[in-house]
Design an enzyme around this catalytic site. Structure first.
Site, PDB file in Angstrom:
ATOM      1  N   LYS A  34      53.668 -23.189  46.170  1.00 60.50           N
ATOM      2  CA  LYS A  34      52.931 -21.954  46.476  1.00 60.50           C
ATOM      3  C   LYS A  34      53.242 -20.918  45.412  1.00 60.50           C
ATOM      4  CE  LYS A  34      52.205 -18.699  50.331  1.00 60.50           C
ATOM      5  NZ  LYS A  34      52.544 -18.411  51.756  1.00 60.50           N
ATOM      6  N   SER A  92      48.927 -18.212  54.978  1.00 64.25           N
ATOM      7  CA  SER A  92      48.663 -17.829  53.604  1.00 64.25           C
ATOM      8  C   SER A  92      48.907 -18.952  52.580  1.00 64.25           C
ATOM      9  CB  SER A  92      49.538 -16.627  53.229  1.00 64.25           C
ATOM     10  OG  SER A  92      50.907 -16.962  53.276  1.00 64.25           O
ATOM     11  N   SER A 149      52.285 -18.991  58.176  1.00 66.90           N
ATOM     12  CA  SER A 149      51.619 -19.302  56.902  1.00 66.90           C
ATOM     13  C   SER A 149      51.840 -20.709  56.362  1.00 66.90           C
ATOM     14  CB  SER A 149      52.036 -18.284  55.832  1.00 66.90           C
ATOM     15  OG  SER A 149      51.397 -17.061  56.086  1.00 66.90           O
TER      16      SER A 149
END
Lengths: 49, 467
Positions: free
Chosen positions: B77, B152, B176
């Site tokens: 990420k 996210s 997330s």
């Protein structure tokens, strides 16, 4: 909450959260510390209860 | 490429059925073909990945010591610092997050042989559950274009589901990791708070942030967790508790485990297909030998609100400079959510922290005296259309965000290990997902139950019809 916002949506949300925190605070004593959340979890882990 | 798991790939690499260069080239070719439309990656490090793959093959040929991830292509990420790569955190600024140290989790995975493909797309500053991003493009759901990938950690979820990487890192402050795992039909684990170091990863809320693995299978998540977990001098919140071997005993089954299905909150106003799928999963756990019963859990709302106060106060503290100096760069919803934190007083933040500890103790006593695990839906509805959740007024969008993450957020406040895995598909072909939640630091039991269900249910064998 700091009442400086003039946005009605923000003001309403701040009031709501303020009430929640006030209610939450009533259940807290002098011994409730804000730190050591990991310790809270470690105390609740298997084998430690 | 799309049929590999980490587990099967590692065996194939060691028996020379495939080389690290071949699998890395496969991944890069898929990324090249699919990423322009799917917006899964922000940065692709093709040269670095090929160079690392060649080194892994040389090590293998020379008989040098191999780690358990030797030659496995992975993605991080874009809030994890990785040597030589920018870290935008989903903002417009290419190098928004600069860390003096590489992300500990990334470093540990690479040290065990993982190959860095690149950095995955994410919601700006990790502030949002849908995976939309005005700067880097909305990440598409591999099962149905135009639908949310979840956020996210949107790019990490999409990358695994689309077969662009074998494993990925996500972060989870309110869901997330689990929300994109649920929307994309993969496995995502939010470990216990303190189990995995967050050093070298951008913070959104120090008190609620977790890093965790996102994979195709539960076994792969267990493998990654075992490498990432453990005390780290660079993150003061990490626990010194020993890290068990999560793979040992993962096949042991779940006979006798007490599994609780919440009778309150977690099925309220949840889509009928989701409810049916999760209740069917509960029934299936029962046929596998678990003792399944309904359990009333302490109301998650006060804890959720306290956690929200903590998150808002901490996130504006962390990103205050961006908010003050370049507010025009932020998406309006993200800016509004950050600004909210400016109105929280210090004593209220501290009361929320105190209350969180107390409520967590009460939850642990009330629930885990009755059951070993809880199961619940991860998302209240299948992945919604992106257009539906990104249009409307800011207040309306923020309310949609809150509704979509309301089943995952309580477990951030509680800090408990929570695993999301597929439990079916909607009539429109979108994944449905189940959460399995355990005692603090008892990821082993959570993973064992998840693995048993995954093997019995068979959803893991479905693939999205892309590329």
């Amino acid at each position: 909450m700091n009442p400086s916002s003039t946005d009605p949506g923000v003001t309403a949300e701040l009031t709501r959260l303020s009430d929640i925190i006030e209610r939450l605070s009533r259940g807290l004593g002098l011994a409730d510390e804000p730190a050591s959340f990991v310790t809270v979890l470690e105390e609740g882990a298997p084998g430690d209860d | 490429m799309t049929d590999w798991t980490i587990d099967s790939l590692v065996t194939a690499l060691r028996t020379r059925r495939i080389s690290a260069v071949e699998i890395t080239d496969d991944c890069l070719a898929r990324i090249d073909r699919l990423n322009p439309a799917m917006r899964t990656f922000i940065t692709v490090d093709a040269d670095g990945a090929r160079r690392a793959a060649k080194e892994r093959d040389s090590d293998l040929a020379a008989g040098r010591a191999l780690g358990p991830l030797h030659g496995v292509p992975m993605a991080w990420k874009d809030l994890c610092a990785a040597p030589g790569l920018p870290t935008s955190c989903g903002t417009r600024t290419r190098d928004y997050f600069v860390s003096e140290m590489p992300c500990t989790a990334v470093a540990r995975l690479v040290a065990e042989g993982a190959i860095t493909l690149g950095k995955t797309n994410m919601t700006e500053l990790a502030l949002g559950p849908f995976g939309d991003n005005a700067h880097h493009g909305h990440v598409q759901n591999p099962w149905r274009s135009g639908h949310c990938s979840g956020g996210s950690s949107s790019g990490s979820g999409s990358a695994i589901a689309a077969g662009l990487a074998l494993g990925a890192l996500g972060s989870d402050t309110g869901g997330s990791i689990r929300l994109p795992a649920a929307c994309c039909g993969i496995v995502g684990l939010k470990p216990t708070y303190g189990r995995v170091s967050r050093a070298g990863a951008m913070a959104l809320s120090w008190s609620n942030d977790h890093l965790g693995p996102m994979t195709r299978t539960v076994r792969d998540a267990a493998l990654m967790l075992g490498i990432m977990a453990g005390w780290d001098a660079a993150d003061a919140t990490t626990s010194r508790r020993p890290v068990p071997d999560y793979l040992q005993g993962i096949d042991r089954g779940i006979r006798g485990l007490r599994v609780g299905v919440p009778s309150n909150y977690y099925f309220d106003e949840v889509d009928a297909e989701v409810v049916t799928a999760v209740r069917e999963a509960a029934r299936q756990l029962g046929t596998l030998g678990a003792r399944v019963s309904e359990v009333r859990v302490p109301d998650p709302v006060p804890l959720g609100e306290a956690t929200g106060v903590i998150s808002r106060a901490e996130s504006v503290t962390i990103h205050e400079r961006l908010l003050r100096e370049r507010p025009q760069e932020l998406q309006p919803v993200v800016r509004t959510r950050l600004e909210f934190g400016e109105h929280i007083a210090a004593h209220q933040y501290l009361q929320a922290l105190r209350g969180r500890g107390r409520l967590t103790q009460e939850f642990l006593r009330a629930v885990f005296s009755q059951v070993d695990l809880l199961i619940a839906p991860t998302i209240p509805e299948p992945a919604p259309e992106i257009a539906n959740v990104t249009t409307g007024g800011i207040d309306e969008i923020i309310k949609k965000m809150g509704r979509f993450s309301r089943l995952t957020r309580p477990f951030n406040g509680l800090g408990l290990p929570a695993l999301s895995l597929p439990c079916g598909f909607s009539t429109r072909g979108l994944p449905l997902a189940l959460s399995i939640v355990g005692r603090p630091f008892d990821e082993a039991t959570v993973l064992r139950a998840g693995h048993a269900y995954e093997q019995a249910a068979g959803w893991v064998n479905r693939r999205p019809a892309i590329g």
